[in-house]
Design a protein around this motif. Structure first.
Motif, mmCIF file in Angstrom:
data_model
loop_
_atom_site.group_PDB
_atom_site.id
_atom_site.type_symbol
_atom_site.label_atom_id
_atom_site.label_comp_id
_atom_site.label_asym_id
_atom_site.label_seq_id
_atom_site.Cartn_x
_atom_site.Cartn_y
_atom_site.Cartn_z
ATOM 1 N N VAL A 109 20.442 -12.572 29.426
ATOM 2 C CA VAL A 109 21.699 -11.867 29.171
ATOM 3 C C VAL A 109 22.487 -11.840 30.468
ATOM 4 C CG1 VAL A 109 20.778 -10.438 27.308
ATOM 5 C CG2 VAL A 109 20.662 -9.610 29.644
ATOM 6 N N LYS A 110 23.779 -11.579 30.354
ATOM 7 C CA LYS A 110 24.610 -11.486 31.546
ATOM 8 C C LYS A 110 25.407 -10.194 31.512
ATOM 9 C CE LYS A 110 28.313 -14.392 29.621
ATOM 10 N NZ LYS A 110 27.863 -14.499 28.270
ATOM 11 N N GLU A 111 25.985 -9.854 32.622
ATOM 12 C CA GLU A 111 26.758 -8.618 32.725
ATOM 13 C C GLU A 111 27.861 -8.605 31.674
ATOM 14 O OE1 GLU A 111 29.469 -6.217 35.990
ATOM 15 O OE2 GLU A 111 28.161 -7.827 36.665
ATOM 16 N N GLY A 112 27.976 -7.502 30.986
ATOM 17 C CA GLY A 112 29.001 -7.346 29.959
ATOM 18 C C GLY A 112 28.522 -7.632 28.544
ATOM 19 N N ASP A 113 27.346 -8.250 28.384
ATOM 20 C CA ASP A 113 26.813 -8.518 27.039
ATOM 21 C C ASP A 113 26.461 -7.197 26.358
ATOM 22 O OD1 ASP A 113 27.001 -11.224 27.435
ATOM 23 O OD2 ASP A 113 24.848 -11.574 27.663
ATOM 24 N N LEU A 114 26.770 -7.106 25.062
ATOM 25 C CA LEU A 114 26.397 -5.938 24.274
ATOM 26 C C LEU A 114 24.909 -6.056 23.944
ATOM 27 C CD1 LEU A 114 27.280 -3.383 22.772
ATOM 28 C CD2 LEU A 114 27.766 -4.824 20.783
ATOM 29 N N LEU A 115 24.112 -5.100 24.421
ATOM 30 C CA LEU A 115 22.668 -5.147 24.224
ATOM 31 C C LEU A 115 22.207 -4.260 23.082
ATOM 32 C CD1 LEU A 115 21.505 -4.974 27.948
ATOM 33 C CD2 LEU A 115 21.946 -7.004 26.556
ATOM 34 N N ALA A 116 22.816 -3.095 22.935
ATOM 35 C CA ALA A 116 22.393 -2.147 21.907
ATOM 36 C C ALA A 116 23.579 -1.295 21.487
ATOM 37 C CB ALA A 116 21.266 -1.263 22.439
ATOM 38 N N LYS A 117 23.448 -0.678 20.314
ATOM 39 C CA LYS A 117 24.485 0.228 19.808
ATOM 40 C C LYS A 117 23.826 1.561 19.504
ATOM 41 C CE LYS A 117 27.876 0.961 16.228
ATOM 42 N NZ LYS A 117 28.532 0.494 15.034
ATOM 43 N N ILE A 118 24.450 2.634 19.967
ATOM 44 C CA ILE A 118 23.935 3.957 19.655
ATOM 45 C C ILE A 118 24.677 4.511 18.448
ATOM 46 C CG2 ILE A 118 23.231 4.446 22.026
ATOM 47 C CD1 ILE A 118 25.683 6.259 22.255
ATOM 48 N N ASN A 119 24.102 5.525 17.811
ATOM 49 C CA ASN A 119 24.732 6.174 16.662
ATOM 50 C C ASN A 119 26.007 6.857 17.142
ATOM 51 O OD1 ASN A 119 25.416 7.521 14.373
ATOM 52 N ND2 ASN A 119 23.594 8.816 14.296
ATOM 53 N N ASP A 120 27.128 6.320 16.726
ATOM 54 C CA ASP A 120 28.417 6.874 17.155
ATOM 55 C C ASP A 120 29.112 7.686 16.058
ATOM 56 O OD1 ASP A 120 29.106 4.800 15.488
ATOM 57 O OD2 ASP A 120 30.569 3.906 16.846
ATOM 58 N N LYS A 121 28.433 8.032 14.985
ATOM 59 C CA LYS A 121 29.049 8.799 13.895
ATOM 60 C C LYS A 121 29.580 10.143 14.368
ATOM 61 C CE LYS A 121 26.686 6.525 10.132
ATOM 62 N NZ LYS A 121 25.794 6.616 8.985
ATOM 63 N N PRO A 122 28.838 10.906 15.213
ATOM 64 C CA PRO A 122 29.401 12.181 15.682
ATOM 65 C C PRO A 122 30.702 11.971 16.477
ATOM 66 C CG PRO A 122 27.038 12.138 16.108
ATOM 67 C CD PRO A 122 27.446 10.773 15.659
ATOM 68 N N LEU A 123 30.758 10.937 17.291
ATOM 69 C CA LEU A 123 31.977 10.666 18.051
ATOM 70 C C LEU A 123 33.111 10.226 17.129
ATOM 71 C CD1 LEU A 123 30.410 8.745 21.082
ATOM 72 C CD2 LEU A 123 31.249 11.107 21.048
ATOM 73 N N GLN A 124 32.802 9.422 16.127
ATOM 74 C CA GLN A 124 33.821 9.007 15.166
ATOM 75 C C GLN A 124 34.372 10.201 14.391
ATOM 76 O OE1 GLN A 124 35.176 6.013 14.863
ATOM 77 N NE2 GLN A 124 33.775 5.015 16.304
ATOM 78 N N ALA A 125 33.500 11.154 14.038
ATOM 79 C CA ALA A 125 33.928 12.364 13.338
ATOM 80 C C ALA A 125 34.855 13.191 14.216
ATOM 81 C CB ALA A 125 32.712 13.181 12.901
ATOM 82 N N GLN A 126 34.565 13.279 15.509
ATOM 83 C CA GLN A 126 35.432 14.036 16.431
ATOM 84 C C GLN A 126 36.804 13.392 16.530
ATOM 85 O OE1 GLN A 126 33.508 14.405 20.213
ATOM 86 N NE2 GLN A 126 31.920 15.811 19.441
ATOM 87 N N LEU A 127 36.888 12.073 16.496
ATOM 88 C CA LEU A 127 38.169 11.385 16.559
ATOM 89 C C LEU A 127 39.032 11.647 15.332
ATOM 90 C CD1 LEU A 127 37.181 7.880 18.000
ATOM 91 C CD2 LEU A 127 38.523 9.645 19.137
ATOM 92 N N LYS A 128 38.411 11.835 14.160
ATOM 93 C CA LYS A 128 39.147 12.080 12.926
ATOM 94 C C LYS A 128 39.742 13.493 12.914
ATOM 95 C CE LYS A 128 36.709 8.776 10.053
ATOM 96 N NZ LYS A 128 35.900 8.559 8.867
ATOM 97 N N ASN A 129 39.138 14.424 13.638
ATOM 98 C CA ASN A 129 39.619 15.802 13.639
ATOM 99 C C ASN A 129 40.752 15.985 14.577
ATOM 100 O OD1 ASN A 129 37.795 16.539 11.683
ATOM 101 N ND2 ASN A 129 36.255 17.175 13.159
#
Length: 88
Positions: free
Chosen positions: A68-88
């Motif tokens: 892998v190299k710098e900047g590659d997406l390695l993993a994704k965390i559960n972002d549902k709580p952050l997405q919910a905050q953006l909708k409010n």
């Protein structure tokens, strides 16, 4: 293995030297090529990962041993709580 010793008579028109011959009877058998050892594995390289936020990992985008190299997406965390905050 069985061992046997045989003395052959001298060949005609040659010196009268006695030849001793050792012979072994062989039998077929299975051989194993397993090696059992105790030790430690040490990686060639080691990298510490840091994240901007914490959370449960929901996806991994690489396989062990992959370069892998710098900047590659390695993993994704559960972002549902952050997405919910953006909708409010």
């Amino acid at each position: 293995m069985q061992k046997s010793t045989t003395t052959l008579p001298p060949a005609p028109k040659q010196s009268r030297q006695i030849l001793n011959i050792n012979a072994e009877v062989l039998k077929f058998q299975s051989l194993s090529d397993n090696i059992i050892s105790i030790g430690s594995l040490i990686p060639d390289e080691e990298v510490d990962l840091t994240f901007e936020s914490s959370g449960k990992i929901v996806a991994i985008y690489f396989q062990e041993g992959t370069s892998v190299k710098e900047g590659d997406l390695l993993a994704k965390i559960n972002d549902k709580p952050l997405q919910a905050q953006l909708k409010n």
